[in-house]
Design a protein around this motif. Structure first.
Motif, PDB file in Angstrom:
ATOM      1  N   TRP A  46       2.725   8.999   4.847  1.00 39.55           N
ATOM      2  CA  TRP A  46       1.791  10.082   4.519  1.00 39.55           C
ATOM      3  C   TRP A  46       1.666  10.344   3.020  1.00 39.55           C
ATOM      4  CZ3 TRP A  46      -1.705  10.323   7.755  1.00 39.55           C
ATOM      5  CH2 TRP A  46      -2.605  11.395   7.832  1.00 39.55           C
ATOM      6  N   GLN A  47       2.220   9.487   2.170  1.00 40.75           N
ATOM      7  CA  GLN A  47       1.957   9.612   0.727  1.00 40.75           C
ATOM      8  C   GLN A  47       0.684   8.830   0.414  1.00 40.75           C
ATOM      9  OE1 GLN A  47       4.968   9.467  -2.201  1.00 40.75           O
ATOM     10  NE2 GLN A  47       6.567  10.266  -0.865  1.00 40.75           N
ATOM     11  N   ALA A  48      -0.139   9.399  -0.428  1.00 42.50           N
ATOM     12  CA  ALA A  48      -1.418   8.759  -0.751  1.00 42.50           C
ATOM     13  C   ALA A  48      -1.171   7.528  -1.614  1.00 42.50           C
ATOM     14  CB  ALA A  48      -2.324   9.739  -1.478  1.00 42.50           C
ATOM     15  N   LEU A  49      -1.840   6.455  -1.237  1.00 44.16           N
ATOM     16  CA  LEU A  49      -1.722   5.182  -1.967  1.00 44.16           C
ATOM     17  C   LEU A  49      -3.062   4.845  -2.601  1.00 44.16           C
ATOM     18  CD1 LEU A  49      -0.490   2.346  -2.650  1.00 44.16           C
ATOM     19  CD2 LEU A  49      -1.309   1.605  -0.402  1.00 44.16           C
ATOM     20  N   GLN A  50      -3.002   4.494  -3.868  1.00 47.42           N
ATOM     21  CA  GLN A  50      -4.198   4.054  -4.577  1.00 47.42           C
ATOM     22  C   GLN A  50      -3.809   2.860  -5.445  1.00 47.42           C
ATOM     23  OE1 GLN A  50      -5.873   7.035  -7.184  1.00 47.42           O
ATOM     24  NE2 GLN A  50      -7.934   6.185  -6.923  1.00 47.42           N
ATOM     25  N   LEU A  51      -4.621   1.812  -5.391  1.00 47.99           N
ATOM     26  CA  LEU A  51      -4.320   0.588  -6.138  1.00 47.99           C
ATOM     27  C   LEU A  51      -5.466   0.280  -7.092  1.00 47.99           C
ATOM     28  CD1 LEU A  51      -3.153  -1.560  -3.090  1.00 47.99           C
ATOM     29  CD2 LEU A  51      -1.687  -0.924  -5.021  1.00 47.99           C
ATOM     30  N   ARG A  52      -5.112  -0.214  -8.269  1.00 46.33           N
ATOM     31  CA  ARG A  52      -6.128  -0.710  -9.187  1.00 46.33           C
ATOM     32  C   ARG A  52      -5.684  -2.070  -9.700  1.00 46.33           C
ATOM     33  NH1 ARG A  52      -6.949  -0.979 -14.276  1.00 46.33           N
ATOM     34  NH2 ARG A  52      -5.120   0.261 -14.830  1.00 46.33           N
TER      35      ARG A  52
END
Ligand code: 1HN
Length: 351
Positions: free
Chosen positions: A318-324
């Motif tokens: 439930w932790q938000a994941l964002q990738l760049r």
């Protein structure tokens, strides 16, 4: 569970309750009302923490293990990747174990089997093989290899350089269920029953043997998903439309059933073209992510790291994941998603 706050409790009432708790404790009882909100949170609050293991920083320490203990003595020469929020529990998420395994030229890791299911993701070096139920496969960087529950498996290194791979196992899941069995083989290396490539030809070419009828939860007989095939698929779909939250992402399957390769661990491969930034997404399956190619930046909850080839990071439930991606990036990941889906518990929130 958002009811108005009750009145404050007087000191004498508190003392009376504490004495009561002590009396009932003698009979192995404890009051639910003191723990209810922790037992039934409004949303997941995992004790697992987001963390990253940078391969370039770890490699020397992994190789050092090769000077301290042989693969034979260790049985498996592995450095466990322990979640910093779960130290001492040999796990990277609440349900999964991960480790970096080293095998030196000429060594073997002896044959055994256990009810825990395992995956390998080859990271470094060439010349090793793994054998699963009588068939060997040569391990190449990026290959995703599985040893389903209760399959015999052993490893060896016939080359001339150290080989390192990431192990992922469902050890905490099996421990939670108290369903662990294991046995050692008399032979340290299994005898080959079939030539290399046999399982992939029989079960992994969009065909299966004519009388093969797997049950829905049976693990796949395909035990290696070669990296070159995965990479070719991702590159081919990258000409099409991307998903704003996932870029170009595929799920590994048992080709005979469409289910995950093993019932307790799901695995995924993802392509993010240079410059692509995913929108944040949260899911209930705590996930281990490996960068196989490229580099970029990852945000997990409020933390942010740069990642490079062979780095491993963990995204708790439930932790938000964002990738760049700043160079074309190929990411492998695994989680307990098939377990949660089978139980009707899996949720994903695209932010
Ligand atoms: C195991 O069998 C392997 O076969 C690796 O390479 C790690 C960790 C715990 C229990 C069994 C392997 C393991 C393991």
């Amino acid at each position: 569970m958002n009811a108005a706050k009750p009145d404050p409790v007087s000191l004498s009432a508190q003392r009376e309750r504490a004495a009561y708790y002590e009396r009932i404790a003698a009979n192995h009882m404890t009051p639910l009302w003191e723990v209810l909100h922790a037992l039934v949170p409004t949303q997941p609050k995992s004790p697992a923490q987001a963390a990253i293991w940078r391969y370039a920083e770890l490699r020397e320490q992994v190789l050092e293990a090769g000077r301290l203990i042989s693969a034979e003595e260790a049985e498996r020469r592995v450095l466990i990747l322990e979640n910093p929020g779960l130290r001492g529990q040999s796990c990277i998420t609440q349900s999964l174990y991960a480790g970096l395994q080293l095998i030196l030229p000429g060594e073997v890791a002896p044959a055994h089997r256990h009810t825990q299911s395992a995956l390998r993701l080859v990271l470094d070096g060439e010349g090793a093989y793994t054998a699963v139920d009588g068939e060997r496969t040569t391990m190449r960087r990026g290959d995703f290899i599985i040893t389903p529950s209760w399959t015999w498996h052993d490893h060896g290194n016939l080359g001339n350089e150290p080989v390192v791979w990431l192990d992922g196992l469902d050890i905490p899941t099996v421990r939670f269920l108290d369903a662990g069995f294991a046995e050692k083989s008399e032979l340290s290396s299994q005898q080959a029953l079939r030539p290399e490539g046999d399982a992939l030809a029989r079960y992994g070419a969009n065909m299966v043997p004519v009388d093969y009828a797997p049950k829905p939860a049976d693990p796949t007989r395909v035990f290696v998903y070669p990296f070159e095939r995965t990479r070719a698929s991702l590159q081919a779909i990258a000409h099409g439309a991307s998903d704003p939250h996932h870029g170009f992402k595929l799920r590994y399957v048992n080709p005979a059933t469409g289910a995950s390769p093993m019932p307790t661990i799901g695995a995924f491969a993802q392509w993010l073209p240079a410059g692509f930034e995913t929108r944040p997404v949260q899911a209930t399956d705590g996930t281990v992510v490996v960068c196989l190619e490229g580099s970029g930046e990852v945000n997990v909850g409020y933390q942010s790291w740069r990642f490079h080839e062979s780095d491993v990071f963990v995204v708790p439930s439930w932790q938000a994941l964002q990738l760049r991606a700043d160079r074309d990036a190929l990411m492998f990941s695994f989680s307990d998603r098939p377990v949660q889906q089978a139980l009707g518990l899996w949720r994903e929130q695209r932010l």
